[in-house]
Design a protein around this motif. Structure first.
Motif, PDB file in Angstrom:
ATOM      1  N   LEU A  16       9.949 -43.811  -3.156  1.00 16.57           N
ATOM      2  CA  LEU A  16      10.827 -42.646  -3.091  1.00 16.57           C
ATOM      3  C   LEU A  16      10.485 -41.793  -1.865  1.00 16.57           C
ATOM      4  CD1 LEU A  16      13.034 -41.112  -4.681  1.00 16.57           C
ATOM      5  CD2 LEU A  16      11.207 -39.984  -5.923  1.00 16.57           C
ATOM      6  N   GLY A  17      11.393 -41.737  -0.886  1.00 17.07           N
ATOM      7  CA  GLY A  17      11.187 -40.911   0.307  1.00 17.07           C
ATOM      8  C   GLY A  17      11.340 -39.441  -0.033  1.00 17.07           C
ATOM      9  N   LEU A  26      17.206 -35.538  -4.699  1.00 17.30           N
ATOM     10  CA  LEU A  26      15.791 -35.864  -4.725  1.00 17.30           C
ATOM     11  C   LEU A  26      15.081 -35.167  -5.876  1.00 17.30           C
ATOM     12  CD1 LEU A  26      13.484 -37.390  -3.456  1.00 17.30           C
ATOM     13  CD2 LEU A  26      13.162 -35.466  -1.882  1.00 17.30           C
ATOM     14  N   THR A  27      15.466 -33.943  -6.178  1.00 22.30           N
ATOM     15  CA  THR A  27      14.866 -33.223  -7.303  1.00 22.30           C
ATOM     16  C   THR A  27      15.042 -34.016  -8.587  1.00 22.30           C
ATOM     17  OG1 THR A  27      15.097 -31.049  -6.288  1.00 22.30           O
ATOM     18  CG2 THR A  27      15.015 -31.114  -8.693  1.00 22.30           C
ATOM     19  N   GLU A  28      16.224 -34.512  -8.830  1.00 19.66           N
ATOM     20  CA  GLU A  28      16.488 -35.307 -10.033  1.00 19.66           C
ATOM     21  C   GLU A  28      15.643 -36.577 -10.039  1.00 19.66           C
ATOM     22  OE1 GLU A  28      20.215 -37.685 -12.032  1.00 19.66           O
ATOM     23  OE2 GLU A  28      20.636 -35.833 -10.941  1.00 19.66           O
ATOM     24  N   GLN A  29      15.527 -37.244  -8.897  1.00 14.24           N
ATOM     25  CA  GLN A  29      14.738 -38.472  -8.811  1.00 14.24           C
ATOM     26  C   GLN A  29      13.250 -38.207  -9.046  1.00 14.24           C
ATOM     27  OE1 GLN A  29      15.892 -39.754  -4.906  1.00 14.24           O
ATOM     28  NE2 GLN A  29      17.684 -40.864  -5.646  1.00 14.24           N
ATOM     29  N   ASP A  48      13.788 -26.433  -7.073  1.00 16.48           N
ATOM     30  CA  ASP A  48      13.447 -27.743  -6.538  1.00 16.48           C
ATOM     31  C   ASP A  48      12.298 -28.339  -7.337  1.00 16.48           C
ATOM     32  OD1 ASP A  48      15.339 -27.729  -4.380  1.00 16.48           O
ATOM     33  OD2 ASP A  48      14.037 -26.329  -3.323  1.00 16.48           O
ATOM     34  N   ALA A  49      12.048 -29.616  -7.131  1.00 16.62           N
ATOM     35  CA  ALA A  49      11.011 -30.317  -7.888  1.00 16.62           C
ATOM     36  C   ALA A  49       9.621 -29.966  -7.381  1.00 16.62           C
ATOM     37  CB  ALA A  49      11.222 -31.821  -7.778  1.00 16.62           C
ATOM     38  N   ALA A  50       8.712 -29.885  -8.325  1.00 15.04           N
ATOM     39  CA  ALA A  50       7.295 -29.711  -8.010  1.00 15.04           C
ATOM     40  C   ALA A  50       6.513 -30.487  -9.052  1.00 15.04           C
ATOM     41  CB  ALA A  50       6.906 -28.239  -8.044  1.00 15.04           C
TER      42      ALA A  50
END
Length: 95
Positions: A16-17, A26-29, A48-50
């Motif tokens: 996953l880049g 990307l957040t969902e991934q 956003d993802a963390a």
């Protein structure tokens, strides 16, 4: 340490880049990735993802008229409990 969305380098989480991607996708991934591995997905204050377990946070960076993902890596030094706490003031200003 933060990786610039435009200049890179590309950072991979397995395949996953994490750099130069559409932040919402990307957040969902990333949330799927950490959940599948029994970790807790953590949204940043901006949604956003963390991942405190993996020590990184995604951030959005403007690239002309679009936003691309950049990644910030945290170094926990005893005074902080989350990735969010480790982002320096200058890191929040990058847009």
């Amino acid at each position: 340490m933060a990786v610039d969305a435009l200049c890179g380098p590309q950072v991979l989480l397995d395949s996953l880049g994490l750099v130069g991607q559409v932040p919402s996708e990307l957040t969902e991934q990333v949330f799927d990735y950490v959940t599948e591995r029994g970790m807790s997905p953590t949204p940043s204050v901006e949604g956003d993802a963390a991942s405190d377990e993996l020590g990184f946070m995604l951030r959005a960076q403007r690239a002309g008229d679009v936003l691309l993902s950049r990644v910030f890596f945290a170094k926990f030094e005893g005074w902080s409990d989350t990735v969010h706490d480790c982002v320096p003031t200058t890191g929040w200003r990058v847009r």
